[in-house]
Write a protein that holds these residues in place. Structure first.
Motif, PDB file in Angstrom:
ATOM      1  N   GLU A   1     -19.383 -19.522  37.169  1.00 28.45           N
ATOM      2  CA  GLU A   1     -20.875 -18.555  36.280  1.00 28.45           C
ATOM      3  C   GLU A   1     -19.790 -17.953  34.669  1.00 28.45           C
ATOM      4  N   GLN A   2     -20.419 -18.575  33.788  1.00 25.63           N
ATOM      5  CA  GLN A   2     -19.589 -17.519  32.922  1.00 25.63           C
ATOM      6  C   GLN A   2     -19.726 -16.514  32.815  1.00 25.63           C
ATOM      7  N   LYS A   3     -19.120 -15.321  32.265  1.00 24.28           N
ATOM      8  CA  LYS A   3     -19.283 -14.059  32.206  1.00 24.28           C
ATOM      9  C   LYS A   3     -19.164 -13.950  30.643  1.00 24.28           C
ATOM     10  N   VAL A   4     -18.748 -13.936  29.830  1.00 21.91           N
ATOM     11  CA  VAL A   4     -18.657 -13.539  28.262  1.00 21.91           C
ATOM     12  C   VAL A   4     -19.303 -15.177  27.691  1.00 21.91           C
ATOM     13  N   ARG A   5     -19.455 -15.239  26.495  1.00 22.14           N
ATOM     14  CA  ARG A   5     -19.291 -15.892  25.202  1.00 22.14           C
ATOM     15  C   ARG A   5     -18.762 -15.835  24.464  1.00 22.14           C
ATOM     16  N   GLU A   6     -18.004 -16.958  23.593  1.00 25.48           N
ATOM     17  CA  GLU A   6     -17.472 -17.244  22.222  1.00 25.48           C
ATOM     18  C   GLU A   6     -17.687 -15.762  21.557  1.00 25.48           C
ATOM     19  N   GLN A   7     -16.996 -15.877  20.753  1.00 25.50           N
ATOM     20  CA  GLN A   7     -17.067 -14.666  18.968  1.00 25.50           C
ATOM     21  C   GLN A   7     -17.388 -13.218  20.094  1.00 25.50           C
ATOM     22  N   GLN A   8     -17.120 -12.982  21.253  1.00 29.69           N
ATOM     23  CA  GLN A   8     -17.146 -11.834  22.004  1.00 29.69           C
ATOM     24  C   GLN A   8     -15.567 -11.079  22.503  1.00 29.69           C
ATOM     25  N   TYR A   9     -15.370 -10.363  22.040  1.00 34.41           N
ATOM     26  CA  TYR A   9     -14.133  -9.219  22.304  1.00 34.41           C
ATOM     27  C   TYR A   9     -14.030  -8.702  23.795  1.00 34.41           C
ATOM     28  N   VAL A  10     -12.822  -8.682  24.273  1.00 32.70           N
ATOM     29  CA  VAL A  10     -12.786  -8.818  25.144  1.00 32.70           C
ATOM     30  C   VAL A  10     -11.671  -7.678  25.533  1.00 32.70           C
TER      31      VAL A  10
ATOM     32  N   ALA B   1     -13.857  -9.581  33.754  1.00 27.05           N
ATOM     33  CA  ALA B   1     -13.803 -11.094  34.180  1.00 27.05           C
ATOM     34  C   ALA B   1     -13.856 -12.200  33.158  1.00 27.05           C
ATOM     35  N   LEU B   2     -13.524 -13.384  33.218  1.00 26.85           N
ATOM     36  CA  LEU B   2     -14.031 -14.468  31.711  1.00 26.85           C
ATOM     37  C   LEU B   2     -15.115 -15.686  32.504  1.00 26.85           C
ATOM     38  N   LEU B   3     -14.427 -15.772  33.683  1.00 27.41           N
ATOM     39  CA  LEU B   3     -14.413 -17.160  33.960  1.00 27.41           C
ATOM     40  C   LEU B   3     -15.643 -17.223  36.160  1.00 27.41           C
ATOM     41  N   ASP B   4     -16.449 -17.659  36.768  1.00 25.37           N
ATOM     42  CA  ASP B   4     -16.550 -18.125  38.158  1.00 25.37           C
ATOM     43  C   ASP B   4     -15.571 -18.940  38.360  1.00 25.37           C
ATOM     44  N   ILE B   5     -14.667 -19.191  38.670  1.00 24.98           N
ATOM     45  CA  ILE B   5     -14.517 -20.833  39.370  1.00 24.98           C
ATOM     46  C   ILE B   5     -13.995 -21.324  40.667  1.00 24.98           C
ATOM     47  N   ILE B   6     -14.571 -22.537  41.432  1.00 27.80           N
ATOM     48  CA  ILE B   6     -14.423 -22.992  42.378  1.00 27.80           C
ATOM     49  C   ILE B   6     -14.220 -24.513  42.066  1.00 27.80           C
ATOM     50  N   ASP B   7     -13.718 -24.720  43.613  1.00 27.30           N
ATOM     51  CA  ASP B   7     -13.075 -26.179  43.391  1.00 27.30           C
ATOM     52  C   ASP B   7     -13.660 -26.965  44.711  1.00 27.30           C
ATOM     53  N   ASP B   8     -14.934 -27.589  44.173  1.00 29.49           N
ATOM     54  CA  ASP B   8     -15.891 -28.330  44.908  1.00 29.49           C
ATOM     55  C   ASP B   8     -15.149 -29.089  45.740  1.00 29.49           C
TER      56      ASP B   8
END
Length: 264
Positions: A163-172, A177-184
């Protein structure tokens, strides 16, 4: 001796005698429910479970900055160390350049005071203060280098973007949280089993799982057994890994775990 009327009505008496001599017909007993069910020599137990990645995490921002690039989109694959997020860190780069300049000045000041001390034109106190100034400038430079190192987020392991929780050019903000990543690369199943299974359940034991989404059955093996038994439900958590690589399987799918139980 036959009755007198039997001489005149022999057929009637013959039928009467046959009827009197016939034995009663046997009766069928009514069914009775059995109180004890026959024991099964072996059986199968179906348990619901969900596919989960072995490793997963949420990547968060460590500094406050604007997102500049996110080269891997949602659902995309990545390798260990690959860039996932980069920030616009022009302010942090300027602060690093300032810290380097201050360190250069502190070193020159220390050299000057040391030379003056050698010529008896300066005191020891001035030299010690110059050394402290250089140490402070070095610490400032290290702090700015550490901040600048957080301007990019690299993958801690190989996997996919869940899941991508933010977008480019967005101030954080820091901690956002930025990304949910998994090892599949390895998908696991976590589920509860009766605690009495512990008498025969061992890591490495085989089982199978029927996935609802694919309508296929896949082999799996028990990998971990929980450290404690729930005293209320008398169950224990176990984990099993899919035995093999199947591209159609993704995290979040669910199905029925079928494990062969020993004879009772």
């Amino acid at each position: 001796m036959k009755p007198s009327h039997c001489w005149t009505l022999p057929l009637l008496c013959l039928g009467l005698g046959t009827a009197l001599a016939a034995p009663p017909a046997p009766t069928t007993p009514a069914p009775v429910a059995s109180a004890v069910a026959p024991a099964k020599p072996s059986g199968e137990r179906e348990i619901r479970a969900q596919l989960m990645p072995r490793r997963y995490t949420t990547v968060a921002a460590e500094i406050g900055a604007k997102v500049q690039r996110m080269p891997v989109g949602e659902g995309g694959s990545f390798k260990t160390g690959q860039l996932l997020v980069s920030f616009d860190c022009s302010l942090q780069q300027a602060q690093l350049a300032k810290a380097r300049a201050e360190l250069d000045g502190a070193e020159q000041s220390l050299k000057t005071h040391e030379r003056l001390f050698e010529l008896n034109a300066g005191g020891q106190l001035e030299v010690e203060l110059a050394r402290s100034g250089r140490a402070k400038a070095r610490a400032e430079l290290g702090a700015n280098q550490a901040v600048l190192g957080k301007c990019s987020v690299n993958a801690p392991f190989s996997g996919r973007i869940a899941e991508q929780k933010v977008r480019e050019q967005q101030y954080v903000q820091p901690g956002q949280a930025l990304l949910d990543i998994i090892d599949d690369s390895v998908l696991e199943l976590e589920f509860l089993v009766p605690s009495h299974w512990l008498s025969w359940l061992k890591p490495g034991g085989v089982l199978s799982v029927q996935i609802d989404e694919t309508r296929k059955t896949y082999p799996a093996r028990f990998t971990r057994i929980g450290a404690r038994v729930d005293p209320v439900s008398q169950s224990v958590k176990v984990a099993a890994a899919i035995d093999g690589r199947f591209p159609e399987l993704i995290a979040g799918m669910s199905g029925r775990v079928i494990a062969a139980t020993p004879a009772q």
